[in-house]
Design a protein around this motif. Sequence first.
Motif, short mmCIF file in Angstrom:
data_model
loop_
_atom_site.label_atom_id
_atom_site.label_comp_id
_atom_site.label_asym_id
_atom_site.label_seq_id
_atom_site.Cartn_x
_atom_site.Cartn_y
_atom_site.Cartn_z
N SER A 42 -12.44 5.49 -2.06
CA SER A 42 -11.65 6.64 -1.65
C SER A 42 -10.85 6.37 -0.38
O SER A 42 -10.04 7.20 0.03
N ALA A 43 -11.10 5.23 0.24
CA ALA A 43 -10.35 4.85 1.44
C ALA A 43 -10.12 3.34 1.36
O ALA A 43 -10.05 2.78 0.27
N GLY A 44 -10.04 2.66 2.49
CA GLY A 44 -9.78 1.23 2.48
C GLY A 44 -11.03 0.41 2.23
O GLY A 44 -12.14 0.94 2.07
N GLU B 270 -8.69 5.53 -4.68
CA GLU B 270 -7.91 4.35 -4.34
C GLU B 270 -8.16 3.28 -5.39
O GLU B 270 -9.30 2.98 -5.73
N SER C 284 0.78 -1.24 0.00
CA SER C 284 0.00 0.00 0.00
C SER C 284 0.81 1.28 0.00
O SER C 284 0.23 2.37 0.03
N ARG D 272 -9.66 12.18 -3.86
CA ARG D 272 -8.70 11.09 -3.71
C ARG D 272 -9.33 9.79 -4.19
O ARG D 272 -10.46 9.47 -3.84
N GLY E 104 -7.09 0.06 -5.02
CA GLY E 104 -7.24 -1.26 -4.44
C GLY E 104 -6.45 -2.30 -5.20
O GLY E 104 -6.72 -3.51 -5.11
N VAL F 287 -0.93 3.17 -6.37
CA VAL F 287 -2.15 2.54 -5.87
C VAL F 287 -3.25 3.56 -5.57
O VAL F 287 -4.37 3.18 -5.25
N ARG F 288 -2.92 4.84 -5.66
CA ARG F 288 -3.90 5.90 -5.43
C ARG F 288 -3.53 7.11 -6.25
O ARG F 288 -2.38 7.26 -6.70
#
Length: 470
Positions: free
Chosen positions: A411-413, A107, A58, A105, A109, A94-95
């Motif tokens: 946008s996040a995990g 992500e 990550s 933003r 994944g 990765v982002r």
Amino acid sequence: MELGIGIGWRPEISDAVEALPGIDWVEAVAENLCTDHLPDSLVRLRARGVTVVPHGVSLGLGGADRPDPARLADLAARAVLLGTPLVTEHIAFVRAGGPRTASPRLEAGHLLPVPRTWEALDVLCENVRIAQDSLPVPLALENIAALISWPGEELTEGQFLAELVERTGVRLLIDVANLHTNHVNRGEDPAMALDELPVEAIAYVHVAGGIEKDGVWHDTHAHPVTRPVLDVLAELRSRIAPPGVLLERDDDFPPAEELAGELTAVRTTLEAAGKARSRSTSQTEASGHGGVAPAASPVGSADDTTTTADPTTAADDTTTAATGTRATETGVAVDGARDRVAVAQTALLSALVAGTPAPEGFDHRRLGVQSRALAAKRADVVAKVAPELPGILGDGYRDAFLSYARTRPMSAGYRRDALDFAEQLLIAGRPADDIARRRLTHWWQDRAAARPPRRTTRLVRAARAAIAGR
């Protein structure tokens, strides 16, 4: 350091890994480990003297932004906890998005390819130096598999890796399955890549399985290792004896005897290629021609005489073995490169996960394949981190999630993704079944709340669900 033969440690096969004969070391996904304690299986393996290497996924060292200090600190903490001789990551982004592009933003994944351009290389090298300064042990970086190619690339993969090593002194984790993937998907010759990259910088090697569909190779890590991948391993072994080779398996885990069989195939391939190399060297020497360079010593071994350029001087060098010229790196130049790389990577990732128009020069069909693969991976991972969701939604889970993913980029995990997915379903009044919708509501409330529900609350809900289901 000589690592030997290893296997990727995963919780699902931890018992099998402990029981497999001839395992010298294991590799664990760094983000799946806590920074203050280890799973019992890894504790037992370490007590037996088995080396454990943390493998990060990550950091996004190929991204436009500098590495996140918190992520670096977590990786460093895991290295200390494991007492590992090195840590590994990927040459990937990765982002994307964020302040540099004044956009949301995003992500991925997933590990996405870095454009093999001088500007992207400048950014990568600075990010690698930042990571090296933050880690307590050496860093090795892995080449990735890719479905898509960037237009206007200026370097081959081998040249890109050679320049990276020259500038930073970083070690390499060469994934032969990824070299095969790029051969099928992008027409790149694995032998040429091996010829161009500095094999003496190899810390260890990955071997993994995949599958070909409609002319596209998918590096699944969920299928057996194929003969073409073992052929690339043999090609590498004909050049150097790698300090370590590791079998990766991340899904659809087979019985222990099948894993043992794949490890045997890896050992057999290495032994056969090693003997062929020895015969070839002996025949050349016997012919009186000589001139054959000795095999490079394994990275980190006591007799390793290979030297790498000092990163501080490499950054000011104005020549390169790959093409003969390159721009001088300066802080201002790298900052400008970061902005341009940020725009390009954001445009690509947005097309893949948000449905925006494809950037010019990309293969639209391949972008479509990659986009669908990313959405499918999201669905699979969310089902693993939140297994209650498929349980609540039943057979409708996958279609519902893929529909959600088409308009809702991550946008996040993945845990945040699971919550957002459930929330969107509830806003839309779904699922239609009252009991399922009530269960989904409770699930979302419990996980979105600052504190988990009390035991009494859980028991009352269970009783009500049992009565309603009668």
